[in-house]
Design an enzyme around this catalytic site. Structure first.
Site, PDB file in Angstrom:
ATOM      1  N   GLU A 128       0.856  -1.199   0.000  1.00  0.00           N
ATOM      2  CA  GLU A 128       0.000   0.000   0.000  1.00  0.00           C
ATOM      3  C   GLU A 128       0.884   1.238   0.000  1.00  0.00           C
ATOM      4  O   GLU A 128       1.887   1.280   0.713  1.00  0.00           O
ATOM      5  CB  GLU A 128      -0.898   0.044   1.249  1.00  0.00           C
ATOM      6  CG  GLU A 128      -1.773   1.300   1.282  1.00  0.00           C
ATOM      7  CD  GLU A 128      -2.508   1.500   2.595  1.00  0.00           C
ATOM      8  OE1 GLU A 128      -3.543   0.841   2.793  1.00  0.00           O
ATOM      9  OE2 GLU A 128      -2.037   2.315   3.434  1.00  0.00           O
ATOM     10  N   THR A 151      -4.092   4.755  -1.439  1.00  0.00           N
ATOM     11  CA  THR A 151      -5.132   5.206  -0.513  1.00  0.00           C
ATOM     12  C   THR A 151      -5.866   6.426  -1.052  1.00  0.00           C
ATOM     13  O   THR A 151      -5.432   7.086  -2.010  1.00  0.00           O
ATOM     14  CB  THR A 151      -4.553   5.522   0.884  1.00  0.00           C
ATOM     15  OG1 THR A 151      -3.639   6.604   0.762  1.00  0.00           O
ATOM     16  CG2 THR A 151      -3.863   4.321   1.491  1.00  0.00           C
ATOM     17  N   GLY A 208     -14.759   5.320   5.025  1.00  0.00           N
ATOM     18  CA  GLY A 208     -13.994   6.506   5.425  1.00  0.00           C
ATOM     19  C   GLY A 208     -14.288   6.823   6.880  1.00  0.00           C
ATOM     20  O   GLY A 208     -15.314   6.398   7.430  1.00  0.00           O
ATOM     21  N   ASP A 209     -13.371   7.541   7.516  1.00  0.00           N
ATOM     22  CA  ASP A 209     -13.572   7.883   8.921  1.00  0.00           C
ATOM     23  C   ASP A 209     -14.601   8.986   9.058  1.00  0.00           C
ATOM     24  O   ASP A 209     -14.720   9.842   8.191  1.00  0.00           O
ATOM     25  CB  ASP A 209     -12.232   8.289   9.558  1.00  0.00           C
ATOM     26  CG  ASP A 209     -11.356   7.068   9.802  1.00  0.00           C
ATOM     27  OD1 ASP A 209     -11.911   6.014  10.200  1.00  0.00           O
ATOM     28  OD2 ASP A 209     -10.143   7.156   9.563  1.00  0.00           O
ATOM     29  N   TYR A 235     -11.573  -6.046  10.213  1.00  0.00           N
ATOM     30  CA  TYR A 235     -10.885  -5.633  11.448  1.00  0.00           C
ATOM     31  C   TYR A 235     -10.739  -6.823  12.408  1.00  0.00           C
ATOM     32  O   TYR A 235     -11.694  -7.160  13.122  1.00  0.00           O
ATOM     33  CB  TYR A 235     -11.688  -4.490  12.104  1.00  0.00           C
ATOM     34  CG  TYR A 235     -11.864  -3.340  11.146  1.00  0.00           C
ATOM     35  CD1 TYR A 235     -10.964  -2.294  11.130  1.00  0.00           C
ATOM     36  CD2 TYR A 235     -12.900  -3.339  10.196  1.00  0.00           C
ATOM     37  CE1 TYR A 235     -11.084  -1.251  10.205  1.00  0.00           C
ATOM     38  CE2 TYR A 235     -13.036  -2.309   9.265  1.00  0.00           C
ATOM     39  CZ  TYR A 235     -12.115  -1.278   9.277  1.00  0.00           C
ATOM     40  OH  TYR A 235     -12.230  -0.260   8.356  1.00  0.00           O
ATOM     41  N   HIS A 294     -13.799  -3.174  14.600  1.00  0.00           N
ATOM     42  CA  HIS A 294     -13.662  -1.752  14.243  1.00  0.00           C
ATOM     43  C   HIS A 294     -13.847  -0.901  15.507  1.00  0.00           C
ATOM     44  O   HIS A 294     -14.633  -1.261  16.384  1.00  0.00           O
ATOM     45  CB  HIS A 294     -14.724  -1.410  13.189  1.00  0.00           C
ATOM     46  CG  HIS A 294     -14.657  -0.005  12.690  1.00  0.00           C
ATOM     47  ND1 HIS A 294     -15.472   0.999  13.173  1.00  0.00           N
ATOM     48  CD2 HIS A 294     -13.855   0.579  11.764  1.00  0.00           C
ATOM     49  CE1 HIS A 294     -15.180   2.134  12.547  1.00  0.00           C
ATOM     50  NE2 HIS A 294     -14.204   1.902  11.688  1.00  0.00           N
ATOM     51  N   GLN A 329       4.682   6.721  16.675  1.00  0.00           N
ATOM     52  CA  GLN A 329       3.864   6.226  15.565  1.00  0.00           C
ATOM     53  C   GLN A 329       2.954   5.078  16.018  1.00  0.00           C
ATOM     54  O   GLN A 329       1.780   5.028  15.669  1.00  0.00           O
ATOM     55  CB  GLN A 329       4.778   5.772  14.413  1.00  0.00           C
ATOM     56  CG  GLN A 329       4.058   5.247  13.207  1.00  0.00           C
ATOM     57  CD  GLN A 329       4.297   3.754  13.003  1.00  0.00           C
ATOM     58  OE1 GLN A 329       4.808   3.062  13.896  1.00  0.00           O
ATOM     59  NE2 GLN A 329       3.932   3.256  11.848  1.00  0.00           N
TER      60      GLN A 329
END
Ligand code: FAD
Length: 287
Positions: free
Chosen positions: A16, A47, A108-109, A141, A145, A208
């Site tokens: 990705e 993305t 999407g968030d 997930y 999630h 991170q």
């Protein structure tokens, strides 16, 4: 080529990347993708404004460059909160014109000011995209999630997403493979039969990994904390520990027969190379 067809024949290996943000140009993002293709990925996903970065206008451009270079397949992400059917139609036309046959359908968030227009959940987008002839992937997930009350409830929603037509799934990052193996068993019990590609992100620093844990709800096992403690304040040692840990995770997952291995490279070709080399050394990839 469609990703669901590639997944029929082998355990896949893929990357990705994100489109340019900040000072990065489309040419630089394309050069990163080009360098990653030296490790022979089955596809590279791009993305779409991940983490609210607002760089979705370059997703198609980067996916097109990957596809037209002819060395691998592109998977273009698409989120649907705040998008109308007309927006999605235009995006689909653009990726088809670019020769891209694969799309990852996401909600999407939730961010203030971005409300549902024509699509409430990713399953609505999956169902809409099914009529386009594209190969449609979706997210899953292993630890549930962040918005879900329970993993069981999340798997019920995932089942609806697969029944809506998802051809394959890609997981959220996780640091404990046992979480994935438990999740895989749950999917079998829920009669979810599409291929599940595991997404692995090497941690690069204490900051991170903390950010990851808070944004996506991934738990940090004590074995990871111990390695970060051993690395101390040395940023390079923290980064090396993250790559080494991800390599161990990947080899174990490959050995346990996962359908595909997807690396969140964070646009760092060195991560692509390191993960490729450890799987090659362990005999799970060929030169
Ligand atoms: P959904 O499948 O809609 O699920 C979201 C939540 O709603 C879950 O809690 C689910 O259980 C619940 N839900 C689903 N259906 C129903 C229903 N019918 N009724 C009630 N509740 C329901 N974000 C970006 O902005 N850009 C990207 O490029 C990007 N790429 C990603 C790639 C991967 C592999 C993954 C795992 C995530 C990615 N994300 C990206 C993040 C993603 O957008 C968020 O995790 C988002 O919060 C959920 O998206 P989803 O597609 O899983 O949504």
């Amino acid at each position: 080529m469609r990703i669901d067809d590639i997944l029929k024949g082998k355990q896949t290996f893929s990357f990705e990347i994100f489109p340019p943000k900040g000072d990065m140009s489309v040419q630089q993002a394309t050069a990163i993708a080009d360098e990653l293709t030296l490790n022979h990925p089955d596809w590279i996903s791009v993305t779409f404004s991940a983490g609210g970065s607002g760089n979705s206008q370059h997703t198609v451009g980067v996916a097109k460059a990957i596809q037209q270079a002819g060395k691998t397949q592109a998977l273009a992400h698409l989120t649907c909160l705040g998008s109308s059917k007309q927006d999605v139609d235009a995006y689909v036309q653009a990726i088809k014109d670019a020769g891209v046959q694969n799309v990852l359908a996401l909600r999407g968030d939730r961010v203030p000011g971005r409300e549902a227009i024509d699509f409430e959940h990713a399953s609505d987008l999956v169902s809409y995209l099914k009529g386009t002839g594209l190969c449609v992937g979706a997210a899953c997930y292993p630890e549930g999630h962040v918005e879900s009350a329970s993993l069981r409830e999340d798997v019920e929603h995932l089942k609806a997403k697969v029944d809506a037509g998802a051809d394959f799934l890609v997981t959220q990052l996780f640091f404990n493979n046992d979480d994935f193996y438990r999740f895989r068993d749950l999917l079998v019990r829920a009669h979810i039969k599409v291929p599940v590609v595991v997404g692995i992100m090497p941690f690069t620093s204490v900051q991170q990994i903390q950010r990851m844990a808070f944004t996506c709800g991934a738990s940090i096992p004590s074995k990871v904390i111990k390695r970060l403690v051993a690395a101390g304040d040395d940023k390079e040692a923290q980064r090396r520990a993250g790559v080494a840990y991800a390599c161990e995770q990947l080899v174990d997952l490959a050995q346990n027969g996962v359908d595909g291995l997807h690396i969140y490279t964070m646009n760092r070709p060195s991560i692509g190379r390191a993960t490729h080399d450890c799987l090659l050394k362990a005999g799970y990839l060929k030169e």
